[in-house]
Design a protein around this motif. Structure first.
Motif, PDB file in Angstrom:
ATOM      1  N   PRO A  93       1.098  -0.802  -0.306  1.00  0.00           N
ATOM      2  CA  PRO A  93      -0.202   0.175   0.306  1.00  0.00           C
ATOM      3  C   PRO A  93       0.555   0.911  -0.179  1.00  0.00           C
ATOM      4  O   PRO A  93       0.006   2.314  -0.758  1.00  0.00           O
ATOM      5  N   LEU A  94       1.978   1.371   0.483  1.00  0.00           N
ATOM      6  CA  LEU A  94       2.922   2.758   0.531  1.00  0.00           C
ATOM      7  C   LEU A  94       3.180   2.452  -0.556  1.00  0.00           C
ATOM      8  O   LEU A  94       3.710   3.559  -1.056  1.00  0.00           O
ATOM      9  N   ILE A  95       3.926   1.166  -1.571  1.00  0.00           N
ATOM     10  CA  ILE A  95       4.063   1.524  -2.676  1.00  0.00           C
ATOM     11  C   ILE A  95       3.011   2.500  -3.765  1.00  0.00           C
ATOM     12  O   ILE A  95       3.210   3.300  -4.288  1.00  0.00           O
ATOM     13  N   TRP A 119       2.486   6.249  -2.764  1.00  0.00           N
ATOM     14  CA  TRP A 119       3.969   6.884  -2.980  1.00  0.00           C
ATOM     15  C   TRP A 119       3.768   7.312  -4.478  1.00  0.00           C
ATOM     16  O   TRP A 119       4.196   8.290  -5.177  1.00  0.00           O
ATOM     17  N   VAL A 120       3.861   5.951  -5.290  1.00  0.00           N
ATOM     18  CA  VAL A 120       3.744   5.969  -6.877  1.00  0.00           C
ATOM     19  C   VAL A 120       2.315   6.770  -7.217  1.00  0.00           C
ATOM     20  O   VAL A 120       3.083   7.490  -7.527  1.00  0.00           O
ATOM     21  N   CYS A 121       1.976   7.143  -7.126  1.00  0.00           N
ATOM     22  CA  CYS A 121       0.779   7.745  -7.396  1.00  0.00           C
ATOM     23  C   CYS A 121       0.721   8.844  -6.721  1.00  0.00           C
ATOM     24  O   CYS A 121       0.320  10.282  -7.681  1.00  0.00           O
ATOM     25  N   THR A 129      -3.897   1.664 -13.127  1.00  0.00           N
ATOM     26  CA  THR A 129      -2.904   1.067 -14.038  1.00  0.00           C
ATOM     27  C   THR A 129      -2.230   0.721 -13.027  1.00  0.00           C
ATOM     28  O   THR A 129      -1.202  -0.528 -12.744  1.00  0.00           O
ATOM     29  N   VAL A 130      -1.599   1.574 -11.623  1.00  0.00           N
ATOM     30  CA  VAL A 130      -0.467   1.365 -10.846  1.00  0.00           C
ATOM     31  C   VAL A 130      -1.005   0.320  -9.664  1.00  0.00           C
ATOM     32  O   VAL A 130      -0.631  -0.125  -9.400  1.00  0.00           O
ATOM     33  N   SER A 131      -2.446   0.153 -10.224  1.00  0.00           N
ATOM     34  CA  SER A 131      -2.555  -1.202  -8.667  1.00  0.00           C
ATOM     35  C   SER A 131      -2.992  -2.003  -9.474  1.00  0.00           C
ATOM     36  O   SER A 131      -2.803  -2.998  -8.429  1.00  0.00           O
ATOM     37  N   SER A 132      -3.352  -2.056 -10.446  1.00  0.00           N
ATOM     38  CA  SER A 132      -3.048  -3.237 -11.333  1.00  0.00           C
ATOM     39  C   SER A 132      -2.063  -3.841 -11.196  1.00  0.00           C
ATOM     40  O   SER A 132      -1.608  -5.543 -10.791  1.00  0.00           O
ATOM     41  N   ILE A 161      -5.755   5.612  -4.248  1.00  0.00           N
ATOM     42  CA  ILE A 161      -6.788   7.116  -4.970  1.00  0.00           C
ATOM     43  C   ILE A 161      -6.406   7.734  -4.026  1.00  0.00           C
ATOM     44  O   ILE A 161      -6.386   9.086  -4.418  1.00  0.00           O
ATOM     45  N   VAL A 162      -5.932   7.716  -2.562  1.00  0.00           N
ATOM     46  CA  VAL A 162      -5.393   8.490  -1.216  1.00  0.00           C
ATOM     47  C   VAL A 162      -4.099   9.241  -1.872  1.00  0.00           C
ATOM     48  O   VAL A 162      -4.182  10.795  -2.029  1.00  0.00           O
ATOM     49  N   GLY A 163      -4.011   8.494  -2.851  1.00  0.00           N
ATOM     50  CA  GLY A 163      -2.174   8.797  -2.750  1.00  0.00           C
ATOM     51  C   GLY A 163      -2.203   9.770  -4.074  1.00  0.00           C
ATOM     52  O   GLY A 163      -1.308  11.274  -4.086  1.00  0.00           O
TER      53      GLY A 163
END
Length: 391
Positions: free
Chosen positions: A138-140, A143-145, A272-275, A298-300
């Motif tokens: 989740p941290l990845i 921060w990516v988003c 895309t990021v989550s998948s 989404i939060v990020g």
């Protein structure tokens, strides 16, 4: 004739599947729904179909892992299976009541882990590896988003340049017995490309959910030998579909609209990021925290867009510059290319609250940690202090 105790177990398993459908449909299709690409009903239909495909293909392997990997074979009896499933379903139902999708993987592993701990059959090494990835993934995603939203979103939006209009992208003809879906003549090619992309990624996430989450509904009963694998997959998938069409609508609303406003480009970034993270963890054999990764993404992104900064320099050379925190530019929702950080006009920028809702975010994060705790603590107390289990 089905034995009464087994019937209770099947009802509880269906209840768990129902809540899984409610909690996982939001992360998969919330971005698409929030961007007005797809209706909630169509999202639920896609969720049901691709969840079943994932469950029937790869999901059976995860069922075997959860029923035998975390705890020693034989610890699951019909009584312990019903108890585990009850606390899984009860905890997920609490999250769904508040419109917050909770991690089914965390909730399930928590209940099974409590059983293993009390019975002395828990594999601590296996549990440690899973929990480590649950903390990191989740941290990845966040921060990516967050980085994308803060620094790269304007460039991505200018490249994609998808402008959402009030026109319908798809037309559903319900005049005949079998509904037909067509493309609106007023939809642009870029809109259709973006819509197709975010729907396809949502279907991929639904597939990934099926590969991991079907085990959360049926693994205890399969492990006890009271439910055959294929029958359990079909039963669980139907229950998930019912949940997607009912309480799943509320979690799609929470993740699609309440946390942060999602234009189409943002929806594509999130999906895309989550998948990518979920598929990568699945390839490593880790039961992914599907809901938490997508939600934190989404939060990020909302946080990153809402905290873009601009440097305002006043006076003559030698005076200190002042950094002012501002919201993300509204131009990105109109398909316009945004200026670089430090070149924005603060008067043209909405407040952070317009794009990022801290109160809703706090409620989501609180409940996503509380729901697995309810499952874990509840199961532990029952297995530890109820004499009928004999641990």
């Amino acid at each position: 004739m089905i034995a009464p105790l087994l019937l209770i177990g099947l009802v509880v398993a269906v209840f768990v599947g129902y809540n899984i459908g409610g909690s996982t449909t939001g992360p998969a299709f919330g971005p698409a729904v929030g961007a007005d690409v797809i209706t909630k009903t169509a999202a639920a239909a896609f969720m049901s179909l691709f969840f079943f495909i994932g469950a029937f293909t790869i999901g059976r392997q995860v069922v075997t892992t959860l029923s035998e990997g975390l705890v020693e074979p034989g610890v699951f009896t019909l009584e312990t299976s019903i108890t585990v499933l009850f606390f899984i379903g009860f905890a997920l139902f609490i999250g769904n009541l508040f419109g917050v999708p909770a991690s089914t993987s965390m909730t399930t592993v928590g209940a099974i882990g409590a059983l293993g701990y009390v019975s002395g059959t828990l594999d601590w090494a296996e549990l440690g590896e899973i929990v480590t990835w649950w903390l990191v993934a989740p941290l990845i995603g966040f921060w990516v988003c967050g980085v994308i939203g803060r620094y790269f979103y304007p460039r991505i939006n200018a490249w994609i340049n998808i402008q959402r209009t009030d026109n319908e992208l798809f037309i559903i003809d319900t005049s005949k017995m079998i509904p037909r879906v067509g493309v609106s003549s007023e939809a642009t090619n870029r809109e259709l490309f973006g819509a197709g992309t975010v729907i396809a990624i949502g279907c991929l996430m639904a597939f990934s959910s099926g590969t991991s989450n079907i085990a959360n509904a049926i693994a205890p009963l399969v492990g006890s030998g009271d439910l055959e694998m294929n029958a359990g997959i079909i039963l669980g998938s139907i229950a998930v579909g019912v949940g997607a069409f009912t309480i799943g609508r509320r979690t799609m609303e929470t993740l699609g609209n309440d946390i942060t406003h999602l234009p189409l480009t943002a929806a594509i970034v999130i999906a895309t990021v989550s998948s990518f993270i979920v598929v990568s963890l699945s390839a490593l054999g880790i039961p992914a925290s599907f809901v938490v990764i997508a939600t934190m993404g989404i939060v990020g992104l909302g946080w990153g867009r809402a905290t873009r900064t601009t440097s305002v320099r006043e006076g003559v050379r030698g005076e200190k510059s002042t950094t002012v925190s501002v919201g993300a530019l509204s131009a990105d929702e109109e398909g316009e290319e945004l200026p670089e950080i430090g070149e924005e006009d603060p008067e043209d920028i909405p407040s952070a609250g317009d794009l990022f809702n801290p109160s809703t975010t706090g409620r989501v994060i609180l409940l996503q940690n509380l729901v697995p705790g309810i499952s874990t603590v509840g199961a532990y107390l029952v297995f530890e202090f109820v004499p009928v289990f004999g641990f």
